[in-house]
Enzyme design. Sequence first.
Site, PDB file in Angstrom:
ATOM      1  N   ASP A   1       5.441   8.278  -8.536  1.00 21.88           N
ATOM      2  CA  ASP A   1       4.657   7.076  -8.262  1.00 21.88           C
ATOM      3  C   ASP A   1       4.616   6.211  -9.527  1.00 21.88           C
ATOM      4  O   ASP A   1       4.449   6.715 -10.638  1.00 21.88           O
ATOM      5  CB  ASP A   1       3.240   7.456  -7.829  1.00 21.88           C
ATOM      6  CG  ASP A   1       2.510   6.296  -7.160  1.00 21.88           C
ATOM      7  OD1 ASP A   1       2.251   6.380  -5.951  1.00 21.88           O
ATOM      8  OD2 ASP A   1       2.204   5.303  -7.867  1.00 21.88           O
TER       9      ASP A   1
ATOM     10  N   ASN B   1      -1.963   8.286   3.455  1.00 20.46           N
ATOM     11  CA  ASN B   1      -2.854   7.177   3.799  1.00 20.46           C
ATOM     12  C   ASN B   1      -2.272   6.483   5.029  1.00 20.46           C
ATOM     13  O   ASN B   1      -1.089   6.157   5.060  1.00 20.46           O
ATOM     14  CB  ASN B   1      -2.944   6.188   2.631  1.00 20.46           C
ATOM     15  CG  ASN B   1      -3.705   6.762   1.453  1.00 20.46           C
ATOM     16  OD1 ASN B   1      -4.672   7.487   1.633  1.00 20.46           O
ATOM     17  ND2 ASN B   1      -3.262   6.454   0.247  1.00 20.46           N
TER      18      ASN B   1
ATOM     19  N   HIS C   1       4.964   7.773   3.693  1.00 22.44           N
ATOM     20  CA  HIS C   1       5.130   8.461   2.405  1.00 22.44           C
ATOM     21  C   HIS C   1       4.013   9.475   2.234  1.00 22.44           C
ATOM     22  O   HIS C   1       2.858   9.211   2.554  1.00 22.44           O
ATOM     23  CB  HIS C   1       5.164   7.485   1.229  1.00 22.44           C
ATOM     24  CG  HIS C   1       4.018   6.522   1.183  1.00 22.44           C
ATOM     25  ND1 HIS C   1       3.943   5.417   1.991  1.00 22.44           N
ATOM     26  CD2 HIS C   1       2.886   6.523   0.443  1.00 22.44           C
ATOM     27  CE1 HIS C   1       2.824   4.754   1.744  1.00 22.44           C
ATOM     28  NE2 HIS C   1       2.158   5.410   0.804  1.00 22.44           N
ATOM     29  N   LEU C   2       4.421  10.619   1.709  1.00 28.23           N
ATOM     30  CA  LEU C   2       3.496  11.707   1.439  1.00 28.23           C
ATOM     31  C   LEU C   2       3.246  11.746  -0.064  1.00 28.23           C
ATOM     32  O   LEU C   2       4.185  11.885  -0.856  1.00 28.23           O
ATOM     33  CB  LEU C   2       4.130  13.023   1.922  1.00 28.23           C
ATOM     34  CG  LEU C   2       3.350  14.308   1.689  1.00 28.23           C
ATOM     35  CD1 LEU C   2       1.953  14.240   2.290  1.00 28.23           C
ATOM     36  CD2 LEU C   2       4.130  15.491   2.273  1.00 28.23           C
TER      37      LEU C   2
END
Length: 122
Positions: A40, A95, A108-109
């Site tokens: 990230d 999310n 996305h995880l």
Amino acid sequence: MPPTSPPGAREDDCLFCKIVAGEVPADVVLETEQVLAFRDINPQAPTHVLVVPRAHHPHAAATAGADPAAMAALVAAAAEIARLDGHEDYRLVFNTGAGVGQTVFHTHLHVLAGRPMTWPPG
Ligand code: 5GP
Ligand code: ZN
């Protein structure tokens, strides 16, 4: 009427489709046939990796409905990433919806590890 893309097709204005295609650089930590994982850009823990299916769907439930095997591949990749970074314990987050903080609408995880975490999350 504008043409609609088939489910899972690349979306031209999607950031994570561009990362999957190699058009936007990312710090990739794992690649498989179905998923790509990269760090990230704004990490919230010592390990903060995003695991994304190569196919575009807007959120986890859409991926699960269209391709359950891709969903399993996301979780398996997450476990491997935590292991590679040396963490036994880790948190996984999808999310889903702007109201809970989703900002990129390609499944996305989040894999978070490496610091104490509280519950419930904020
Ligand atoms: P969301 O808020 O949708 O659950 O998560 C999106 C994540 O993507 C955020 O944690 C954000 O920091 C990350 N992100 C946004 N833009 C980029 C980028 O260009 N590269 C990388 N590696 N991560 C990004
Ligand atoms: Zn996408």
